[in-house]
Design an enzyme around this catalytic site. Structure first.
Site, PDB file in Angstrom:
ATOM      1  N   CYS A   2      24.904 102.207  89.478  1.00 39.52           N
ATOM      2  CA  CYS A   2      25.813 101.067  89.507  1.00 39.52           C
ATOM      3  C   CYS A   2      25.158  99.904  88.778  1.00 39.52           C
ATOM      4  CB  CYS A   2      26.107 100.673  90.946  1.00 39.52           C
ATOM      5  SG  CYS A   2      26.721 102.039  91.924  1.00 39.52           S
ATOM      6  N   ARG A  27      26.675 101.671  83.040  1.00 36.97           N
ATOM      7  CA  ARG A  27      25.908 102.185  84.176  1.00 36.97           C
ATOM      8  C   ARG A  27      26.815 102.841  85.209  1.00 36.97           C
ATOM      9  NH1 ARG A  27      20.649 100.028  84.559  1.00 36.97           N
ATOM     10  NH2 ARG A  27      20.544 100.661  86.718  1.00 36.97           N
ATOM     11  N   TRP A  74      29.510 103.377  90.219  1.00 33.52           N
ATOM     12  CA  TRP A  74      29.619 104.813  89.891  1.00 33.52           C
ATOM     13  C   TRP A  74      29.391 105.514  91.224  1.00 33.52           C
ATOM     14  CZ3 TRP A  74      26.770 109.308  90.193  1.00 33.52           C
ATOM     15  CH2 TRP A  74      27.191 110.366  89.388  1.00 33.52           C
ATOM     16  N   ASN A 100      22.902  98.964  94.530  1.00 35.22           N
ATOM     17  CA  ASN A 100      22.655 100.130  93.683  1.00 35.22           C
ATOM     18  C   ASN A 100      21.596 100.967  94.383  1.00 35.22           C
ATOM     19  OD1 ASN A 100      22.455 101.914  91.518  1.00 35.22           O
ATOM     20  ND2 ASN A 100      20.944 100.653  90.452  1.00 35.22           N
ATOM     21  N   GLY A 101      21.810 102.280  94.471  1.00 40.91           N
ATOM     22  CA  GLY A 101      20.833 103.135  95.152  1.00 40.91           C
ATOM     23  C   GLY A 101      21.517 103.942  96.230  1.00 40.91           C
ATOM     24  N   GLU A 467      20.365 120.788  72.816  1.00 40.33           N
ATOM     25  CA  GLU A 467      20.770 119.384  72.754  1.00 40.33           C
ATOM     26  C   GLU A 467      22.190 119.251  72.176  1.00 40.33           C
ATOM     27  OE1 GLU A 467      20.114 116.761  73.985  1.00 40.33           O
ATOM     28  OE2 GLU A 467      20.890 115.196  72.707  1.00 40.33           O
ATOM     29  N   LYS A 471      25.454 117.623  74.019  1.00 39.51           N
ATOM     30  CA  LYS A 471      26.274 116.562  73.426  1.00 39.51           C
ATOM     31  C   LYS A 471      27.742 116.974  73.433  1.00 39.51           C
ATOM     32  CE  LYS A 471      24.143 113.962  73.639  1.00 39.51           C
ATOM     33  NZ  LYS A 471      22.756 113.946  73.953  1.00 39.51           N
ATOM     34  N   GLU A 474      29.265 117.114  77.130  1.00 35.62           N
ATOM     35  CA  GLU A 474      29.427 115.878  77.899  1.00 35.62           C
ATOM     36  C   GLU A 474      30.487 114.949  77.327  1.00 35.62           C
ATOM     37  OE1 GLU A 474      26.014 113.246  78.399  1.00 35.62           O
ATOM     38  OE2 GLU A 474      25.264 113.790  76.434  1.00 35.62           O
ATOM     39  N   HIS A 490      22.058 139.707  74.727  1.00 34.33           N
ATOM     40  CA  HIS A 490      21.674 140.096  76.091  1.00 34.33           C
ATOM     41  C   HIS A 490      22.710 139.646  77.121  1.00 34.33           C
ATOM     42  CE1 HIS A 490      17.845 141.725  74.863  1.00 34.33           C
ATOM     43  NE2 HIS A 490      17.639 140.639  74.138  1.00 34.33           N
ATOM     44  N   LYS A 585      25.161 106.352  82.639  1.00 35.30           N
ATOM     45  CA  LYS A 585      24.050 106.287  81.684  1.00 35.30           C
ATOM     46  C   LYS A 585      22.705 106.483  82.372  1.00 35.30           C
ATOM     47  CE  LYS A 585      22.176 105.572  77.695  1.00 35.30           C
ATOM     48  NZ  LYS A 585      22.159 106.768  76.823  1.00 35.30           N
TER      49      LYS A 585
HETATM   50  C1  AGP Z   1      22.248 112.689  77.568  1.00 32.17           C
HETATM   51  O1  AGP Z   1      23.232 112.669  76.609  1.00 32.17           O
HETATM   52  C2  AGP Z   1      22.653 112.534  78.927  1.00 32.17           C
HETATM   53  N1  AGP Z   1      23.679 111.634  79.175  1.00 32.17           N
HETATM   54  C3  AGP Z   1      21.626 112.733  80.020  1.00 32.17           C
HETATM   55  O2  AGP Z   1      21.378 114.107  80.011  1.00 32.17           O
HETATM   56  C4  AGP Z   1      20.284 111.982  79.951  1.00 32.17           C
HETATM   57  O3  AGP Z   1      19.546 112.398  78.846  1.00 32.17           O
HETATM   58  C5  AGP Z   1      19.513 112.240  81.255  1.00 32.17           C
HETATM   59  O4  AGP Z   1      20.241 111.743  82.336  1.00 32.17           O
HETATM   60  C6  AGP Z   1      18.131 111.645  81.251  1.00 32.17           C
HETATM   61  O5  AGP Z   1      18.161 110.253  81.145  1.00 32.17           O
HETATM   62  P1  AGP Z   1      16.865 109.426  80.809  1.00 32.17           P
HETATM   63  O6  AGP Z   1      16.419 109.801  79.456  1.00 32.17           O
HETATM   64  O7  AGP Z   1      17.280 107.994  80.914  1.00 32.17           O
HETATM   65  O8  AGP Z   1      15.830 109.788  81.838  1.00 32.17           O
END
Ligand code: AGP
Length: 590
Positions: A2, A27, A74, A100-101, A467, A471, A474, A490, A585
């Site tokens: 949050c 966030r 969030w 937050n937390g 990676e 991308k 998500e 496999h 994020k």
């Molecule tokens: C990446 O596109 C993601 N949204 C997510 O996997 C991110 O990389 C992960 O949460 C780690 O975050 P950080 O690098 O801030 O630790």
């Protein structure tokens, strides 16, 4: 996850806070709310929905008063609805809290408090104003009430509180969650993120260990968790990079993809002595373990490869949330390399705390130099790529692999070579961005029609497949998997049908021929092959051309068209790539 912001000063607080909340939306963004003090009147408004929707319905920015606290949520505990939005209040609506937390013992606390009070939300947060109110009613002192209340809270937190009986100030408190405080010409502010502080604010105080701040219009007064006055020193903040790409109508994700050459240039400049010392520690360690999550973990996989190939040093990569299960092998003789854009990822921090407790050396590669992770580290290598706003990590990843390339060459003693090579790489990253942009846009319209997409590669390119798949999934919501090309046969081959997109990252390096065999296996079963290579092959149905570079540098150029492809596929499916559903994020919860 949050975002919090508080303000006390000469400006109308709600308007000021609303502007700050806009910069915190990334966030968390399923609800929003604000509370202000206007004399001894505590007023609040909140609702479910994106910040702008909440503003349209509730006019939260119009609340009167010069002291206020605001929140974008969030959800972690309790569904998304108005009641669960923040601020949460005590039963008499005298105290409002934004948080937050996670209150890990919220259930037990509720059961105890419920005997005397009725809760209205299903959040864990609501116990905080209830607890503070309980102590305030006994002591008539907000500082003491907060100090007593936090002793009962388990888990990491950052919160802001206002009370209608202390009408000239608000309170801020944090433990293992980011909370920054600063004085500006018109007053004092608190925020969970440097990003929401005014541009000319270069220094901030960072709260931790349950420290409490009283925030008046003129100054900040700090206390330890027991309520004893303490002195704190301000820290220098990481500022946004000089807004070289300022087209404000553009999505952050695309802007950040384009900023990658700049990210490389910035991140290559690291402290030489720290690099040498870190390299020595890595060479002398009994074991070297990377820990990270998501995209940062994919960078760690590249790090493992570079350490072995360039630095001749074996290492291991353990996902942040799994780290504690391997803790027995960690000792004073271990080096743990934590990679994180935010430096606030709870799973990574858990692992690093475990490592610290076992006296391991911690090296962090992190974008936010005031983050928890940076504080817990013996060596900090900042990414310097500027604030990354889009949920999907792009430029931070590029900066991470740059720092890892540098560190691996410090291990081998050839750091000067790599600095020159990386500098020469920058225009090629620009080029690969430009040359594939239109192609990615048109190809995305085809990919968008499918429900699955596979990404394959071998060797050092394998983590690129992982990676690229992350991308794609998500931001476009297409199920995507990245795997070593040799693994296809496999199991996954059973899922290939006519037209299934298979992206093969196969630059003309030592992996090229072997990957071609696997591409053929998929192709003859109907797969639609998208090659990412500097060398054309007739097996490709579509080709993303990348420049020819040295083997270890291919990931820098190969990922770019695949970031573009994910971005345009999201657009083709009507998804806003900057804020994919269910994701935030910074993942500051376990
Ligand atoms: C990446 O596109 C993601 N949204 C997510 O996997 C991110 O990389 C992960 O949460 C780690 O975050 P950080 O690098 O801030 O630790």
């Amino acid at each position: 996850m949050c975002g919090l912001i508080g303000y006390n000063g000469s400006e109308q607080a709600a308007g000021f806070i609303f502007t700050g909340l806009k910069k915190l939306k990334y966030r968390g963004h399923d609800s929003a709310g604000l509370a202000t003090l206007d004399g001894d009147r505590l007023q609040y408004k909140k609702d479910a929905g994106k910040l702008e929707e909440v503003e349209r319905r509730q006019h939260i920015s119009q609340l009167p008063g010069h002291i206020g606290i605001g929140h974008v949520r969030w959800a972690t505990h309790g569904i998304v609805n108005r009641t669960n939005a923040h601020p949460q209040l005590d039963q008499c609506s005298n105290i409002a809290v934004v948080h937050n937390g996670i209150v890990e013992n919220a259930f037990e606390l509720r059961r105890r408090l419920e005997t005397a009070h009725s809760f209205v939300s299903t959040t864990d947060t609501e116990v905080i104003p209830f607890l503070i109110a309980q102590y305030y009613n006994r002591k008539g002192n907000m500082l003491a009430a907060i100090s007593n209340a936090i002793e009962e809270l388990h888990g990491p937190f950052a919160f802001l509180a206002i009370c209608r009986y202390t009408k000239d100030k608000f309170f801020a408190c944090a433990r293992e969650m980011p909370l920054l405080l600063s004085c500006i010409p018109t007053g004092c502010i608190a925020s969970s993120d440097a990003n929401s502080l005014p541009d000319d604010c270069n220094q901030a105080y960072v709260l931790d260990n349950g420290e409490i701040a009283e925030v008046t219009a003129q100054n900040l007064i700090f206390y330890d968790r027991a309520g004893n006055p303490i002195e704190k020193q301000p820290e220098t903040l990481m500022r946004q990079i000089g807004a070289i790409y300022t087209n404000s109508t553009e999505h952050y994700m695309m802007r950040e993809i384009r900023e990658q050459p700049y990210a490389i240039e910035q991140s290559i400049g690291q402290n030489v002595v720290d690099m040498q010392d870190a390299a020595r520690a890595i060479k002398e360690a009994q074991n070297v373990i990377f820990t990270a999550c998501g995209t940062s973990r994919h960078a760690a996989l590249m790090g493992r490869y570079l350490f072995s190939r360039v630095g001749k040093r074996m290492s291991e990569v353990i996902i942040g949330s799994e780290f504690k299960y391997f803790s027995e092998v960690i000792s004073w003789n271990s080096v743990v390399i934590a990679i994180s854009q935010s430096g606030e990822t709870a799973d990574v921090l858990d692992g690093v705390r475990t490592a610290r407790a076992r006296n391991a050396k911690v090296i962090s590669i992190v974008n936010h130099s005031t983050s928890q992770l940076a504080r817990l580290s013996n060596f900090v290598f900042p990414l310097k790529c500027g604030t990354e706003n889009a949920v999907a990590a792009t430029k931070s990843y590029m900066a991470q692999i740059t720092v890892l390339a540098l560190l691996s060459h410090y291990l081998s003693g050839h750091q000067h070579d790599i600095i020159q090579k990386i500098k020469a790489l920058v225009p090629l990253v620009e080029l690969v961005y430009e040359t594939n942009l239109k192609h990615a846009e048109s190809l995305a319209r085809n990919i968008a029609k499918h429900n699955v997409c596979y990404f394959i590669a071998r060797g050092s390119n394998f983590h690129i497949a992982m990676e690229a798949a992350l991308k794609m999934k998500e931001v476009s919501y297409i199920h995507s998997e990245g795997m070593p090309a040799g693994e296809l046969k496999h199991g996954t081959l059973a899922l290939i049908e006519k037209g299934t997109p298979v992206v093969a990252i196969c630059p003309d390096d030592y992996t090229f021929n072997d990957t071609l065999y696997n591409i053929e296996e998929a192709k003859i079963r109907g797969a639609f092959i998208i090659g990412v290579s500097d060398k054309y092959h007739s097996v490709f149905d579509e080709w993303f051309k990348i420049p020819k570079v040295e083997e270890i540098l291919y990931p820098f150029v190969a990922i770019v068209p695949l970031q573009e492809l994910a971005y345009f596929t999201a657009l083709a499916r009507g998804v806003n790539p900057d804020s994919p559903r269910n994701l935030a994020k910074s993942v500051t919860v376990r």
